[in-house]
Design a protein around this motif. Structure first.
Motif, mmCIF file in Angstrom:
data_model
loop_
_atom_site.group_PDB
_atom_site.id
_atom_site.type_symbol
_atom_site.label_atom_id
_atom_site.label_comp_id
_atom_site.label_asym_id
_atom_site.label_seq_id
_atom_site.Cartn_x
_atom_site.Cartn_y
_atom_site.Cartn_z
ATOM 1 N N MET A 1 0.810 -1.155 -0.091
ATOM 2 C CA MET A 1 0.034 -0.113 0.093
ATOM 3 C C MET A 1 0.768 1.369 0.120
ATOM 4 N N PHE A 2 1.951 1.136 0.608
ATOM 5 C CA PHE A 2 2.813 2.516 0.817
ATOM 6 C C PHE A 2 4.085 2.357 -0.003
ATOM 7 N N GLU A 3 4.231 1.442 -0.899
ATOM 8 C CA GLU A 3 5.416 0.839 -1.606
ATOM 9 C C GLU A 3 5.875 2.188 -2.356
ATOM 10 N N ASN A 4 5.047 3.124 -2.824
ATOM 11 C CA ASN A 4 5.231 4.308 -3.534
ATOM 12 C C ASN A 4 5.678 5.469 -2.937
ATOM 13 N N LEU A 5 5.724 5.264 -1.714
ATOM 14 C CA LEU A 5 6.265 6.537 -0.792
ATOM 15 C C LEU A 5 7.473 6.237 -0.213
ATOM 16 N N ASN A 6 8.313 7.453 -0.059
ATOM 17 C CA ASN A 6 9.399 7.297 0.441
ATOM 18 C C ASN A 6 9.269 7.842 1.797
ATOM 19 N N TRP A 7 10.382 7.731 2.757
ATOM 20 C CA TRP A 7 10.602 8.090 4.043
ATOM 21 C C TRP A 7 9.929 9.601 4.222
ATOM 22 N N TRP A 8 10.496 10.484 3.443
ATOM 23 C CA TRP A 8 10.060 11.909 3.552
ATOM 24 C C TRP A 8 8.369 12.185 3.476
ATOM 25 N N GLU A 9 8.047 11.467 2.427
ATOM 26 C CA GLU A 9 6.554 11.525 2.236
ATOM 27 C C GLU A 9 5.721 10.876 3.303
ATOM 28 N N ILE A 10 6.359 10.020 3.930
ATOM 29 C CA ILE A 10 5.538 9.054 5.147
ATOM 30 C C ILE A 10 5.665 10.110 6.245
ATOM 31 N N GLY A 11 6.749 10.694 6.656
ATOM 32 C CA GLY A 11 7.170 11.562 7.499
ATOM 33 C C GLY A 11 6.029 13.026 7.540
ATOM 34 N N ALA A 12 5.939 13.448 6.287
ATOM 35 C CA ALA A 12 5.063 14.408 5.695
ATOM 36 C C ALA A 12 3.411 14.120 6.400
ATOM 37 N N LEU A 13 3.127 12.885 5.908
ATOM 38 C CA LEU A 13 1.692 12.530 6.124
ATOM 39 C C LEU A 13 1.699 12.136 7.628
ATOM 40 N N LEU A 14 2.592 11.789 8.468
ATOM 41 C CA LEU A 14 2.617 11.593 9.870
ATOM 42 C C LEU A 14 2.433 13.186 10.557
ATOM 43 N N MET A 15 3.136 14.093 10.236
ATOM 44 C CA MET A 15 3.036 15.297 10.447
ATOM 45 C C MET A 15 1.688 16.126 10.179
ATOM 46 N N LEU A 16 1.115 15.740 8.991
ATOM 47 C CA LEU A 16 -0.198 16.144 8.607
ATOM 48 C C LEU A 16 -1.307 15.361 9.730
ATOM 49 N N ALA A 17 -1.113 14.346 9.862
ATOM 50 C CA ALA A 17 -2.101 13.653 10.593
ATOM 51 C C ALA A 17 -2.147 14.173 12.253
ATOM 52 N N LEU A 18 -0.766 14.523 12.499
ATOM 53 C CA LEU A 18 -0.605 14.972 14.051
ATOM 54 C C LEU A 18 -1.203 16.483 14.073
ATOM 55 N N LEU A 19 -1.116 17.361 12.847
ATOM 56 C CA LEU A 19 -1.568 18.509 12.810
ATOM 57 C C LEU A 19 -3.244 18.444 12.679
ATOM 58 N N ILE A 20 -3.839 17.548 12.177
ATOM 59 C CA ILE A 20 -5.328 17.303 11.762
ATOM 60 C C ILE A 20 -5.990 16.860 13.320
ATOM 61 N N PHE A 21 -5.390 15.766 13.682
ATOM 62 C CA PHE A 21 -5.937 15.144 15.069
ATOM 63 C C PHE A 21 -5.295 15.644 16.390
ATOM 64 N N GLY A 22 -4.156 16.211 16.208
ATOM 65 C CA GLY A 22 -3.431 16.655 17.507
ATOM 66 C C GLY A 22 -3.197 15.636 18.776
ATOM 67 N N GLU A 23 -3.888 16.018 19.852
ATOM 68 C CA GLU A 23 -3.884 15.152 21.075
ATOM 69 C C GLU A 23 -4.592 13.911 20.544
ATOM 70 N N ARG A 24 -5.546 13.820 19.857
ATOM 71 C CA ARG A 24 -6.495 12.628 19.681
ATOM 72 C C ARG A 24 -5.740 11.606 18.763
ATOM 73 N N LEU A 25 -4.620 11.999 18.175
ATOM 74 C CA LEU A 25 -4.050 10.936 17.375
ATOM 75 C C LEU A 25 -3.769 9.481 17.785
ATOM 76 N N PRO A 26 -3.369 9.498 19.298
ATOM 77 C CA PRO A 26 -3.307 7.819 19.617
ATOM 78 C C PRO A 26 -4.523 7.214 19.776
ATOM 79 N N LYS A 27 -5.469 7.956 20.191
ATOM 80 C CA LYS A 27 -7.050 7.450 20.091
ATOM 81 C C LYS A 27 -7.381 6.844 18.827
ATOM 82 N N VAL A 28 -7.327 7.464 17.621
ATOM 83 C CA VAL A 28 -7.479 7.565 16.300
ATOM 84 C C VAL A 28 -6.709 6.316 15.751
ATOM 85 N N ILE A 29 -5.658 6.273 16.437
ATOM 86 C CA ILE A 29 -4.812 4.867 15.724
ATOM 87 C C ILE A 29 -5.454 3.791 16.426
ATOM 88 N N GLY A 30 -5.555 3.925 17.847
ATOM 89 C CA GLY A 30 -6.180 3.000 18.415
ATOM 90 C C GLY A 30 -7.360 2.538 18.030
#
Length: 142
Positions: A1-30
């Motif tokens: 699923m993520f074979e076309n993404l490099n580490w920078w793009e995955i990091g950018a997606l994680l940062m975007l998820a952190l900005l969108i969900f903020g403190e709720r990110l661990p609960k959303v992942i769970g």
């Protein structure tokens, strides 16, 4: 699923998820992991129910219609009878393609004597110009 993404793009997606969900990110992942476990359990239960109803052992891969028919409805003799007419056709096409590959290799070798006489099949098509192929084969005959 993520074979076309490099580490920078995955990091950018994680940062975007952190900005969108903020403190709720661990609960959303769970919650997402809990939902995934629930889906897997439902698929496993459906597979075991189907196996119990049919009286045979069914794996998740067997639920593909072709695999299901091949494994549970056709005997080996039936499958061989279905494949037999197509096997001769397959062998004829395979032989024709081998002959065409040999002819293209010969044309490519004649066009450029510096190249080896048996190039790789992928480089044969790129080494030969369409004009030279058109002189040897009728390209519009398809």
């Amino acid at each position: 699923m993520f074979e076309n993404l490099n580490w920078w793009e995955i990091g950018a997606l994680l940062m975007l998820a952190l900005l969108i969900f903020g403190e709720r990110l661990p609960k959303v992942i769970g919650d997402g992991l809990k939902m995934l476990r629930g889906l897997r359990a439902m698929a496993q239960n459906a597979t075991s129910d189907l196996s119990r109803e049919l009286g045979t052992d069914i794996q998740l891969q067997d639920l593909h219609p072709k695999a299901f028919i091949r494994k549970h409805l056709l005997s080996e003799d039936d499958e061989a009878a279905i494949r037999k007419p197509l096997q001769g056709l397959f062998e004829d096409v395979k032989q024709d393609l081998t002959g065409v590959r040999d002819d293209i290799t010969a044309v490519a070798a004649a066009a450029d004597p510096r190249k080896p006489a048996t190039p790789e099949p992928s480089s044969v098509a790129s080494a030969e110009s369409p004009k030279a192929l058109g002189q040897r084969f009728d390209l519009d005959a398809t």
